[in-house]
Design a protein around this motif. Structure first.
Motif, short mmCIF file in Angstrom:
data_model
loop_
_atom_site.label_atom_id
_atom_site.label_comp_id
_atom_site.label_asym_id
_atom_site.label_seq_id
_atom_site.Cartn_x
_atom_site.Cartn_y
_atom_site.Cartn_z
N LEU A 115 -4.24 7.68 7.42
CA LEU A 115 -3.23 8.08 6.72
C LEU A 115 -2.90 9.66 6.84
O LEU A 115 -1.81 10.02 7.17
N CYS A 116 -4.13 10.40 6.56
CA CYS A 116 -3.65 11.78 6.54
C CYS A 116 -3.02 12.65 7.73
O CYS A 116 -2.12 13.24 7.58
N TRP A 117 -3.51 12.25 9.13
CA TRP A 117 -2.75 12.95 9.93
C TRP A 117 -1.33 12.53 10.17
O TRP A 117 -0.30 13.36 10.76
N LYS A 118 -1.08 11.06 9.63
CA LYS A 118 0.34 10.77 9.78
C LYS A 118 1.15 11.85 8.93
O LYS A 118 2.23 12.19 9.12
N TRP A 130 0.81 -1.24 -0.03
CA TRP A 130 0.04 0.11 -0.12
C TRP A 130 0.94 1.27 -0.04
O TRP A 130 0.33 2.40 -0.02
N ARG A 131 2.06 0.96 0.26
CA ARG A 131 3.03 2.11 0.21
C ARG A 131 4.27 1.86 -0.90
O ARG A 131 4.79 0.84 -0.60
N ILE A 132 4.51 2.81 -1.69
CA ILE A 132 5.51 2.45 -2.63
C ILE A 132 6.36 3.88 -2.55
O ILE A 132 5.92 4.98 -3.26
N GLY A 133 7.10 4.12 -1.64
CA GLY A 133 8.18 5.20 -1.38
C GLY A 133 7.05 6.20 -0.83
O GLY A 133 6.66 6.20 0.21
N ARG A 134 6.87 7.42 -1.75
CA ARG A 134 6.01 8.47 -1.39
C ARG A 134 4.66 8.37 -1.74
O ARG A 134 4.09 9.51 -1.76
N ILE A 135 4.28 7.31 -2.46
CA ILE A 135 2.99 6.99 -2.78
C ILE A 135 2.15 6.13 -1.87
O ILE A 135 2.72 4.93 -1.73
N PHE A 136 1.02 6.26 -1.48
CA PHE A 136 0.19 5.50 -0.73
C PHE A 136 -1.04 5.24 -1.52
O PHE A 136 -1.71 5.89 -2.10
N GLU A 149 9.46 7.34 8.88
CA GLU A 149 9.04 5.75 9.25
C GLU A 149 7.47 5.38 9.78
O GLU A 149 7.15 4.35 9.43
N VAL A 150 7.22 6.56 10.44
CA VAL A 150 5.66 6.20 10.92
C VAL A 150 4.71 5.90 9.67
O VAL A 150 3.67 5.29 9.96
N LEU A 151 5.03 6.35 8.54
CA LEU A 151 4.22 6.15 7.48
C LEU A 151 4.23 4.49 6.98
O LEU A 151 3.00 4.30 6.46
N ASP A 152 5.09 3.98 7.43
CA ASP A 152 5.00 2.54 7.14
C ASP A 152 3.72 1.97 7.88
O ASP A 152 3.41 0.66 7.75
N THR A 153 3.45 2.69 8.92
CA THR A 153 2.28 1.83 9.97
C THR A 153 0.93 2.13 9.48
O THR A 153 -0.08 1.43 9.94
N TYR A 154 0.72 3.01 8.28
CA TYR A 154 -0.56 2.94 7.65
C TYR A 154 -0.92 1.75 7.21
O TYR A 154 -2.05 1.08 7.31
N ALA A 200 -9.19 -2.28 15.89
CA ALA A 200 -8.11 -2.51 16.97
C ALA A 200 -6.94 -3.00 16.36
O ALA A 200 -6.84 -3.91 15.77
N TYR A 201 -5.73 -2.13 16.52
CA TYR A 201 -4.57 -2.39 16.07
C TYR A 201 -3.60 -3.29 16.86
O TYR A 201 -3.51 -2.94 18.15
N ARG A 202 -3.17 -4.37 16.38
CA ARG A 202 -2.08 -5.04 17.24
C ARG A 202 -0.61 -4.65 17.02
O ARG A 202 0.13 -4.46 18.09
N LYS A 203 -0.42 -3.95 15.83
CA LYS A 203 1.07 -3.27 15.62
C LYS A 203 0.65 -2.15 14.79
O LYS A 203 -0.27 -1.92 14.28
N GLY A 204 1.75 -1.19 15.10
CA GLY A 204 1.56 -0.04 14.28
C GLY A 204 2.29 1.29 15.13
O GLY A 204 3.21 0.97 16.17
N LEU A 205 1.78 2.26 14.96
CA LEU A 205 2.43 3.35 15.78
C LEU A 205 1.54 3.37 17.13
O LEU A 205 0.84 4.21 17.57
N LEU A 206 2.25 2.50 17.91
CA LEU A 206 1.68 2.09 19.38
C LEU A 206 2.95 1.98 20.16
O LEU A 206 4.10 1.45 19.42
N ASP A 207 2.86 2.26 21.28
CA ASP A 207 3.81 1.69 22.41
C ASP A 207 3.38 0.92 23.36
O ASP A 207 2.57 1.01 24.17
N HIS A 208 3.79 -0.52 23.15
CA HIS A 208 3.15 -1.59 24.09
C HIS A 208 3.93 -1.84 25.40
O HIS A 208 3.45 -2.48 26.02
N ASN A 209 4.84 -0.96 25.61
CA ASN A 209 5.48 -1.11 26.55
C ASN A 209 4.52 -1.11 28.12
O ASN A 209 3.70 -0.09 27.98
#
Ligand SMILES: Cc1cc2nc3c(=O)[nH]c(=O)nc-3n(C[C@H](O)[C@H](O)[C@H](O)COP(=O)(O)OP(=O)(O)OC[C@H]3O[C@@H](n4cnc5c(N)ncnc54)[C@H](O)[C@@H]3O)c2cc1C
Length: 532
Positions: free
Chosen positions: A313-316, A280-286, A328-333, A393-402
């Protein structure tokens, strides 16, 4: 040929429901946007007929939810009926906490008009209708789009840091980039008929899936005086003949409808697909919306999933453009969105099997089985309360599971609250698209978050007096929810997803490179709607 370079932060290709949602989101966040859309006007064929509360919650964040809901039908039950019209499964979805009706029927062209009118609030968004995105190229600094004006062939070159390809299921950008769109297309094709209602009839109150093995059908009231029917093309039938008025009346008369009650607006034949873009991400294209995924329409989630893509995506993108979050946060989309879309698609396929089964013996068994199991209270509750609806609900992504708190990755429910000024408001309107700490205990210093300028709000129980720095949990939702998750403080992202949560443990540090700007989204009232 015009070789002048036009500079933007984000280019959106495609101005369907996903592109227009992204334009509103990005417009409200103040970035410079260009939208390139091939068609000169809104696509007149109403494809989507239903949406859900989480989608409305996203449209609430662009200040358009209430206006959109005026043109929607909420609170309608759904009946699965057998060949003789007797219900064997009845659903009345109950709210899942996003703060809006669980399911709403829509008339897509009118809905898109309200969304497009919403974009007119933003002078920082330029709309190029009637322009074909002829090519897309990218380098390490940005994306270059060549857009051709379809009226005079004039060519414009647009440049931006990022591009959202919301260019639909056949996405020319996905093709140009050589991204696979794996999956399958169903053999059965469906004729989709939209009608204008002239006179109501007694069974017009709900969506009915006629699960008739001879020919299943969708029979659904849609707002602003419309009604939708969908029928499969049977083996040996001529598609062209099927969309003729003569044939359509033969189909509709079977359900008692005549030209006295409805006028045929249009009939189109569609295929159903189950497909996912391999990336869903190719460099700068989503890729977003149908460009990234396609699912059958049975639970009304194709467009809604695309709107969720834009919401994720947009707020990221804006946070990365402003240097607040690392790129790198954009990979979490994709990491966050794809599993949910896959679950949604699997559920749509399951419901499709119930509706479209054509083997008589199996349909008889199906009807009986549902009649029996729906008498079991737990099964009935699971079906009625949409326990089957995949939670976002996201299991992985822009989250801190600590700390491992179970709240992390979930979207906080949205109740009504009382603000520190004593006003009654929806929670998201108070949070206003900002990162926020919400806590239920006595104030604790979270110095790293305070240093980033993140507002901290204390939730006080229903009945508490409004006070500075608090929201009163008037609906008694937030305090029980945090307690149930054994948390006393939640770090909320702009999309009200829990980034980190803590009870006894300390809250992890924030992810910012630079402190977020105070105002993330601008709440501008919707303008008057124009006629589609
Ligand atoms: C019969 C049917 C029923 C459905 N029911 C539902 C439902 O009830 N609920 C639901 O949520 N979803 C439903 N869907 C799915 C829903 O309609 C789609 O998921 C949704 O419309 C996709 O939106 P989009 O913005 O991603 O793409 P689109 O709406 O397809 O928009 C893409 C846009 O990109 C433009 N474009 C393409 N190429 C270029 C180019 N090179 N240059 C410029 N512009 C370009 C196109 O002109 C188009 O306007 C249904 C679909 C069908 C067919």
């Amino acid at each position: 040929m015009n070789t002048e370079l036009h500079d933007y932060d984000v280019i959106i290709v495609g101005y369907g429901p996903v592109g227009v949602t992204a334009a509103n989101l990005l417009g409200g966040m103040g970035v410079r946007v260009a939208v390139v859309e091939r068609d000169a006007a809104i696509y007149p064929r109403a494809r989507a007929i239903s949406t859900d509360e989480e989608t409305i919650r996203i449209w609430q964040s662009i200040g358009l939810a209430e206006r959109l809901k005026e043109d929607m039908l909420a609170g309608r039950p759904i009946d699965f009926v057998d060949a003789r019209g007797r219900s064997f499964l009845s659903l009345a979805p109950t709210p899942r906490g996003a703060g809006h009706p669980p399911q709403l029927f829509i008339y897509q062209p009118a809905m898109e008009q309200v969304l497009r009118d919403g974009v007119r609030r933003y002078p920082n968004v330029e709309i190029l209708l009637g322009h074909d995105c002829a090519s897309v190229e990218q380098d390490s600094d940005g994306v270059t789009v060549t857009a051709r004006d379809l009226t005079d062939d004039a060519v414009r070159t647009l440049r931006a840091a990022y591009l959202i390809a919301a260019d639909g299921g056949s996405s020319p950008i996905r093709t140009q980039l050589g991204i696979g769109f794996d999956g399958r297309t169903y053999h059965d094709r469906w004729v989709v008929i939209d009608t204008k209602v002239k006179r109501d009839w007694d069974t017009v109150d709900r969506l009915r899936f006629h699960c008739d093995p001879a020919r299943p059908a969708v029979d659904c009231p849609t707002p602003l005086g419309h009604h939708r029917w969908e029928f499969p093309v049977l083996p040996g039938e001529d598609e062209q003949a099927l969309i003729s008025h003569d044939y359509i009346w033969r189909l509709l008369r079977r359900y008692g409808r005549t030209p006295d009650e409805v006028e045929i607006l249009r009939a189109v034949v569609y295929s159903h697909h189950v497909r996912f873009a391999e990336r869903w991400r190719i460099g700068r294209i989503f890729l977003a919306g149908d460009a990234a995924h396609a699912m059958p329409p049975w639970i009304g989630e194709g467009m809604s999933s695309g709107v969720r893509d834009a919401g994720n995506l947009c707020w990221k993108l804006v946070a990365v453009l402003r240097g607040e979050l690392p790129a790198e946060v954009l990979d979490t989309y994709e990491v966050e969105r794809k599993p949910h879309v896959r679950e949604m698609t699997a559920q749509a396929v399951r419901f499709g099997r119930i509706i479209t089964e054509r083997r008589r013996a199996l349909t008889a068994l199906r009807d009986l089985a549902f009649r029996v199991v729906m008498r079991v209270p737990t099964v009935r509750a699971y079906m009625q309360e949409a326990g089957w609806f995949p939670a976002n609900a996201y299991r992985k992504g822009l989250l801190d599971h600590n700390g491992g708190n179970r709240a992390i990755g979930k979207q906080l429910p949205q109740p009504w609250v009382r603000t520190d000024g004593g006003d009654r408001a929806r929670l998201d309107d108070v949070l206003a698209g900002r990162w926020t700490l919400l806590h239920t205990g006595s104030a604790r210093p979270w110095p790293a978050w305070a240093a980033s300028g993140i507002p901290c709000l204390r939730v006080t129980p229903a009945g508490s007096a409004p006070a500075p720095g608090t929201v009163v949990d008037t609906d008694d939702v937030l305090i029980p929810w945090t307690r149930q998750h054994r948390a006393t403080v939640l770090a909320l992202r702009p999309d009200v997803v829990v980034y980190a949560a803590a009870g006894d443990t300390d809250l992890p540090r924030p992810p910012f490179v630079h402190p977020p700007q105070r105002r993330v989204a601008e709440q501008t009232p919707p303008p008057a709607t124009t006629t589609p």
